[in-house]
Design a protein around this motif. Structure first.
Motif, PDB file in Angstrom:
ATOM      1  N   LEU A 199       6.481   3.519 -15.976  1.00  0.00           N
ATOM      2  CA  LEU A 199       7.677   4.147 -15.909  1.00  0.00           C
ATOM      3  C   LEU A 199       7.403   5.768 -17.044  1.00  0.00           C
ATOM      4  N   ALA A 200       6.368   5.500 -17.637  1.00  0.00           N
ATOM      5  CA  ALA A 200       5.870   6.718 -18.543  1.00  0.00           C
ATOM      6  C   ALA A 200       5.370   7.774 -17.816  1.00  0.00           C
ATOM      7  N   GLN A 201       4.896   7.398 -16.409  1.00  0.00           N
ATOM      8  CA  GLN A 201       4.161   8.434 -15.709  1.00  0.00           C
ATOM      9  C   GLN A 201       5.100   9.370 -15.050  1.00  0.00           C
ATOM     10  N   SER A 202       4.789  10.396 -14.517  1.00  0.00           N
ATOM     11  CA  SER A 202       5.650  11.176 -13.778  1.00  0.00           C
ATOM     12  C   SER A 202       5.300  11.121 -12.278  1.00  0.00           C
ATOM     13  N   HIS A 203       6.455  11.350 -11.479  1.00  0.00           N
ATOM     14  CA  HIS A 203       6.257  11.186 -10.002  1.00  0.00           C
ATOM     15  C   HIS A 203       7.736  11.888  -9.401  1.00  0.00           C
ATOM     16  N   PRO A 204       7.316  12.664  -8.584  1.00  0.00           N
ATOM     17  CA  PRO A 204       8.675  13.386  -7.889  1.00  0.00           C
ATOM     18  C   PRO A 204       9.908  12.333  -7.563  1.00  0.00           C
ATOM     19  N   GLN A 205       9.264  11.099  -6.801  1.00  0.00           N
ATOM     20  CA  GLN A 205      10.071  10.178  -6.404  1.00  0.00           C
ATOM     21  C   GLN A 205      10.904   9.573  -7.278  1.00  0.00           C
ATOM     22  N   MET A 206      10.296   9.274  -8.941  1.00  0.00           N
ATOM     23  CA  MET A 206      10.784   8.693 -10.005  1.00  0.00           C
ATOM     24  C   MET A 206      11.743   9.509 -10.492  1.00  0.00           C
ATOM     25  N   ALA A 207      11.621  10.886 -10.309  1.00  0.00           N
ATOM     26  CA  ALA A 207      12.609  11.869 -10.944  1.00  0.00           C
ATOM     27  C   ALA A 207      13.970  11.948  -9.998  1.00  0.00           C
ATOM     28  N   LEU A 208      14.005  11.205  -8.715  1.00  0.00           N
ATOM     29  CA  LEU A 208      15.014  11.235  -7.960  1.00  0.00           C
ATOM     30  C   LEU A 208      15.984   9.968  -8.538  1.00  0.00           C
ATOM     31  N   CYS A 209      15.635   9.056  -8.955  1.00  0.00           N
ATOM     32  CA  CYS A 209      16.420   7.973  -9.435  1.00  0.00           C
ATOM     33  C   CYS A 209      16.246   7.462 -10.536  1.00  0.00           C
ATOM     34  N   GLY A 210      15.561   8.260 -11.555  1.00  0.00           N
ATOM     35  CA  GLY A 210      15.235   8.100 -12.794  1.00  0.00           C
ATOM     36  C   GLY A 210      14.456   6.803 -13.146  1.00  0.00           C
ATOM     37  N   GLY A 211      13.518   6.480 -12.335  1.00  0.00           N
ATOM     38  CA  GLY A 211      12.501   5.318 -12.533  1.00  0.00           C
ATOM     39  C   GLY A 211      12.156   4.963 -11.515  1.00  0.00           C
ATOM     40  N   LEU A 212      12.025   3.499 -11.344  1.00  0.00           N
ATOM     41  CA  LEU A 212      11.562   2.931 -10.089  1.00  0.00           C
ATOM     42  C   LEU A 212      12.811   2.035  -9.277  1.00  0.00           C
ATOM     43  N   ASP A 213      13.173   2.668  -8.245  1.00  0.00           N
ATOM     44  CA  ASP A 213      14.299   1.978  -7.374  1.00  0.00           C
ATOM     45  C   ASP A 213      14.078   2.383  -5.966  1.00  0.00           C
ATOM     46  N   HIS A 214      12.789   1.652  -5.398  1.00  0.00           N
ATOM     47  CA  HIS A 214      12.293   1.927  -4.155  1.00  0.00           C
ATOM     48  C   HIS A 214      12.168   0.327  -3.559  1.00  0.00           C
ATOM     49  N   ASN A 262       0.850  -0.987  -0.134  1.00  0.00           N
ATOM     50  CA  ASN A 262      -0.154   0.033   0.013  1.00  0.00           C
ATOM     51  C   ASN A 262       0.683   1.291  -0.135  1.00  0.00           C
ATOM     52  N   ALA A 263       2.151   1.159   0.294  1.00  0.00           N
ATOM     53  CA  ALA A 263       3.064   2.486   0.350  1.00  0.00           C
ATOM     54  C   ALA A 263       4.450   2.103  -0.087  1.00  0.00           C
ATOM     55  N   ILE A 264       5.202   2.859  -0.517  1.00  0.00           N
ATOM     56  CA  ILE A 264       6.629   2.907  -0.688  1.00  0.00           C
ATOM     57  C   ILE A 264       7.323   3.752   0.438  1.00  0.00           C
ATOM     58  N   THR A 265       8.656   3.618   0.596  1.00  0.00           N
ATOM     59  CA  THR A 265       9.323   4.055   1.538  1.00  0.00           C
ATOM     60  C   THR A 265       9.969   5.173   0.398  1.00  0.00           C
ATOM     61  N   ALA A 266       9.646   6.553   0.981  1.00  0.00           N
ATOM     62  CA  ALA A 266      10.280   7.511   0.116  1.00  0.00           C
ATOM     63  C   ALA A 266      11.890   7.742   0.363  1.00  0.00           C
ATOM     64  N   ILE A 267      12.476   8.291  -0.567  1.00  0.00           N
ATOM     65  CA  ILE A 267      14.157   8.464  -0.731  1.00  0.00           C
ATOM     66  C   ILE A 267      14.420   9.881  -0.846  1.00  0.00           C
ATOM     67  N   GLY A 268      15.397  10.329  -0.339  1.00  0.00           N
ATOM     68  CA  GLY A 268      15.933  11.600  -0.577  1.00  0.00           C
ATOM     69  C   GLY A 268      16.666  11.655  -1.842  1.00  0.00           C
ATOM     70  N   ALA A 269      17.568  12.936  -1.975  1.00  0.00           N
ATOM     71  CA  ALA A 269      18.124  13.012  -3.239  1.00  0.00           C
ATOM     72  C   ALA A 269      19.368  12.230  -3.224  1.00  0.00           C
ATOM     73  N   ASP A 270      20.154  11.700  -2.191  1.00  0.00           N
ATOM     74  CA  ASP A 270      21.141  10.609  -2.344  1.00  0.00           C
ATOM     75  C   ASP A 270      20.541   9.298  -2.283  1.00  0.00           C
ATOM     76  N   MET A 271      19.198   9.039  -2.563  1.00  0.00           N
ATOM     77  CA  MET A 271      18.282   7.948  -2.693  1.00  0.00           C
ATOM     78  C   MET A 271      18.503   6.919  -1.392  1.00  0.00           C
ATOM     79  N   ILE A 272      18.696   7.557  -0.247  1.00  0.00           N
ATOM     80  CA  ILE A 272      18.633   6.981   1.066  1.00  0.00           C
ATOM     81  C   ILE A 272      17.382   7.164   1.575  1.00  0.00           C
TER      82      ILE A 272
END
Length: 250
Positions: free
Chosen positions: A235-250, A200-210
């Motif tokens: 992957l074609a959608q936009s999301h601030p979290q995806m912008a941090l890591c260039g895709g899905l890396d959570h 139901n949720a993802i763990t958010a990451i910061g700019a350093d991907m931590i």
């Protein structure tokens, strides 16, 4: 289960790398002693056609040259450690790497770069062991890590990771395998797959991907795989979290 042992090649420093192929019920899995790496896993599709569903390299040299943790056993600590170190029981430890920079998968001395010793190889499976000395990579305590691989007649591949230590330390091992269920001989990319993740949720990451510790709901976002979704469309959608890591890396 049958087990076949072969020489896979040598590293640039002359260290010998062996490969072990486990076979049971028509299925097979290949493991390298370099990084306790799962190199191949052959299983059938719905039509009974066997193919390798694991991404990997053909040669030991490629594994050494391209450090993307393809199928390797990652440790001592998988994922990223922020700030270049950590504090445990009031004691600060600085890890190997650039000052203050995040350390990914334990840095240069990670388990993926080691030749694991063969502790047991028989019809029950393969057990590899790595002895990490106190202070290796900056981590406290001597650690004995084990990776046990077994394959049964139903094609179930079991990977059991464990570790013991001589003093308080941090341990978080994982098998870093990349899968493409279409098979290695198929040109279909993994992004064409439909994926289900009942979270139901993802763990958010910061700019350093931590990971920050914040939990973000996946509902109505690109991360919503609760009922299955196409990876490429996500992957074609936009999301601030995806912008941090260039895709899905959570």
């Amino acid at each position: 289960m049958e087990l076949q042992r072969e020489v896979a090649g040598t590293l640039s420093d002359g260290r010998l790398v062996e490969s072990f192929t486990l076979r049971a019920g028509g299925y097979s899995a290949c493991i390298l002693t370099y990084g306790a790496t799962l190199q191949a896993y052959h299983t059938p599709d719905r039509q009974g056609h066997f193919d390798d569903i694991l991404l990997g390299f053909d040669t030991v040299a490629d594994y050494e040259t391209h450090r993307i943790y393809m199928g390797s056993t990652v440790g001592r600590y998988a994922n990223r450690i922020g700030g270049g170190g950590f504090t445990l029981d009031g004691q600060s430890y600085r890890l190997d790497g650039p000052e203050g920079a995040p350390v990914l998968h334990s840095g240069a001395a990670g388990f993926d770069r080691q030749i694991w010793q063969v502790e047991r190889a028989d019809t029950t499976g393969l057990t590899l062991r790595h002895d990490s000395p106190d202070g290796e990579g900056g981590f406290p305590g001597a650690v004995t890590a084990r990776a046990h691989f077994a394959l049964d007649d139903a094609g179930r591949l079991t990977i059991d990771l464990s570790a013991t230590t001589t003093s308080p330390t941090i341990i978080a091992m994982t098998s870093h395998a990349y899968y493409n269920l279409a098979g290695a001989s198929n040109d279909q990319p993994a992004t064409a797959m439909r994926m289900t993740i009942p979270a139901n949720a993802i763990t958010a990451i910061g700019a350093d991907m931590i990971p920050t510790g914040r939990l973000l709901p996946v509902a109505e976002t690109a991360f919503d795989f609760r009922h299955g979704a196409n990876v490429a469309q996500a992957l074609a959608q936009s999301h601030p979290q995806m912008a941090l890591c260039g895709g899905l890396d959570h």
